[in-house]
Write an enzyme that holds these catalytic residues in place. Structure first.
Site, PDB file in Angstrom:
ATOM      1  N   SER A 144      -3.365  -6.182  29.105  1.00 47.06           N
ATOM      2  CA  SER A 144      -3.388  -5.326  30.301  1.00 47.06           C
ATOM      3  C   SER A 144      -2.900  -6.057  31.555  1.00 47.06           C
ATOM      4  CB  SER A 144      -4.789  -4.734  30.515  1.00 47.06           C
ATOM      5  OG  SER A 144      -5.096  -3.857  29.433  1.00 47.06           O
ATOM      6  N   LYS A 188       6.842  -3.378  21.584  1.00 48.94           N
ATOM      7  CA  LYS A 188       6.137  -2.776  20.439  1.00 48.94           C
ATOM      8  C   LYS A 188       7.009  -1.709  19.766  1.00 48.94           C
ATOM      9  CE  LYS A 188       1.802  -3.642  22.838  1.00 48.94           C
ATOM     10  NZ  LYS A 188       0.368  -3.555  22.773  1.00 48.94           N
ATOM     11  N   GLU A 243      -2.499  -6.356  16.870  1.00 49.70           N
ATOM     12  CA  GLU A 243      -2.248  -5.077  16.184  1.00 49.70           C
ATOM     13  C   GLU A 243      -1.877  -5.319  14.724  1.00 49.70           C
ATOM     14  OE1 GLU A 243       0.499  -3.683  19.132  1.00 49.70           O
ATOM     15  OE2 GLU A 243      -1.172  -3.531  20.529  1.00 49.70           O
ATOM     16  N   HIS A 292       0.018 -11.023  16.137  1.00 44.07           N
ATOM     17  CA  HIS A 292      -0.425 -10.085  17.183  1.00 44.07           C
ATOM     18  C   HIS A 292      -1.656  -9.330  16.698  1.00 44.07           C
ATOM     19  CE1 HIS A 292      -0.477  -6.753  19.983  1.00 44.07           C
ATOM     20  NE2 HIS A 292       0.258  -7.493  20.780  1.00 44.07           N
ATOM     21  N   GLY A 332      -3.939  -3.223  25.865  1.00 39.73           N
ATOM     22  CA  GLY A 332      -3.674  -1.792  25.993  1.00 39.73           C
ATOM     23  C   GLY A 332      -4.858  -0.979  26.488  1.00 39.73           C
ATOM     24  N   ASN A 347       6.890  -7.445  25.263  1.00 37.93           N
ATOM     25  CA  ASN A 347       6.674  -6.924  23.908  1.00 37.93           C
ATOM     26  C   ASN A 347       6.758  -5.398  23.967  1.00 37.93           C
ATOM     27  OD1 ASN A 347       5.861  -6.321  21.327  1.00 37.93           O
ATOM     28  ND2 ASN A 347       3.700  -6.843  21.653  1.00 37.93           N
ATOM     29  N   GLU A 365      -4.848 -13.525  23.789  1.00 41.75           N
ATOM     30  CA  GLU A 365      -4.912 -12.081  24.010  1.00 41.75           C
ATOM     31  C   GLU A 365      -6.223 -11.536  23.469  1.00 41.75           C
ATOM     32  OE1 GLU A 365      -0.724 -10.369  24.494  1.00 41.75           O
ATOM     33  OE2 GLU A 365      -1.211 -10.240  22.387  1.00 41.75           O
TER      34      GLU A 365
HETATM   35  C1  PEP Z   1       0.539  -6.986  23.925  1.00 38.98           C
HETATM   36  O1  PEP Z   1       1.365  -6.221  23.482  1.00 38.98           O
HETATM   37  O2  PEP Z   1       0.360  -8.059  23.388  1.00 38.98           O
HETATM   38  C2  PEP Z   1      -0.229  -6.608  25.109  1.00 38.98           C
HETATM   39  C3  PEP Z   1      -0.893  -7.544  25.720  1.00 38.98           C
HETATM   40  O3  PEP Z   1      -0.211  -5.303  25.483  1.00 38.98           O
HETATM   41  P1  PEP Z   1      -0.709  -4.716  26.902  1.00 38.98           P
HETATM   42  O4  PEP Z   1      -0.001  -5.525  27.961  1.00 38.98           O
HETATM   43  O5  PEP Z   1      -0.271  -3.298  26.873  1.00 38.98           O
HETATM   44  O6  PEP Z   1      -2.181  -4.888  26.975  1.00 38.98           O
END
Ligand code: PEP
Length: 257
Positions: free
Chosen positions: A212, A9, A96, A94, A172, A7, A166
């Site tokens: 992460s 983003k 975000e 997601h 992040g 992803n 998640e």
């Molecule tokens: C994500 O974008 O869903 C994500 C898990 O980001 P990160 O790996 O940066 O935590």
């Protein structure tokens, strides 16, 4: 099989996406056991990235979509447009989009329904916030997100569905979930979905971990049989790190073959 979703983003433009797509495909080269790879660039780069992944083992995914096919929805992108672009997967719900952009479970349900109508593979993200985990509510929250996302929907098999667990506090932040915490939630997600779609065995639902994921922790997640793969954000735009995550998946697949 293990699946890795990249992803990107809103972190890369068109030119960077092209370079990153090339680099990402190179991570598969020369490996005996390769994971399934889904690359999710920003909308503006889908067309160019498609040209690169077209004859590869990687699939093309979008990071979001409208629940409408067409019309006066300024700024939205519809699943019909994906057909022209060769998009086969779409990330929905997601954190975000839920927490920064105000997407509700009802909006996500409409998107899931529309994506399935268009034969897209849905990557549905669910997960609790830190406050919800501290209050011991993580199971209830995730159950509610799942049941609402599939409200009123009938599916015959789980082929077109990935669930990405998640935890919001892990995205992040550099603080990933502990393996036991993650496993408990993966088991829970499969159980909730089996109870919802009785005719589909729990084992058929593919559940990914995201939050992460790095070269340091990817193997410990991927080696678990309850983990069907990982959704990678930050480390997916750093090609050296992503390469090591692909390596971890290959090692796990090799060990299992
Ligand atoms: C994500 O974008 O869903 C994500 C898990 O980001 P990160 O790996 O940066 O935590």
């Amino acid at each position: 099989m293990k699946t890795i979703i990249a992803n990107w983003k809103m972190n890369v433009g068109v030119r960077e996406s092209v370079a990153l797509a090339r680099g990402t495909l190179l991570t598969l080269r020369g490996r005996k056991n390769i994971p399934e790879l889904v690359i999710c660039p920003p909308f503006v780069a889908l067309s160019e990235v498609r040209k690169i992944v077209a004859r590869s083992h990687a699939a093309l995914g979008a990071q979001n979509m409208s629940w409408e096919d067409q019309g006066a929805f300024t700024g939205e992108i519809s699943p019909r447009m994906f057909e022209e672009l060769g998009v086969t997967h779409v990330i929905l719900g997601h954190s975000e989009r839920r927490h920064v952009l105000g997407e509700t479970d009802e909006m996500i349900q409409k998107k899931v329904q529309k994506a399935l109508e268009h034969n897209l593979v849905v990557i549905l993200c669910v997960g609790e916030t830190k406050a919800q985990r501290d209050a011991g509510e993580e199971r209830d929250i995730v159950k509610e997100q799942l049941l609402k996302a599939f409200d009123g929907l009938r599916i015959k098999n789980a082929e077109k569905i990935f669930i990405a667990y998640e935890p919001v506090w892990a995205i992040g932040t550099g603080q990933s979930a502990e393996v036991p915490q993650m496993l408990e939630m993966h088991e829970w997600i499969k159980r909730v979905l089996h109870e919802r779609f009785k005719e589909i065995p729990a084992s058929q639902f593919r559940v990914l971990y995201g939050g992460s994921v790095t070269p340091d922790n990817a193997y410990q997640f991927l080696r678990e049989s309850l983990v069907d793969g990982v959704l990678v954000g930050g480390a997916s735009v750093k090609i050296n790190q992503f390469n090591e995550i692909v390596e971890a998946a290959s090692e796990v697949l090799e060990a299992q073959s």
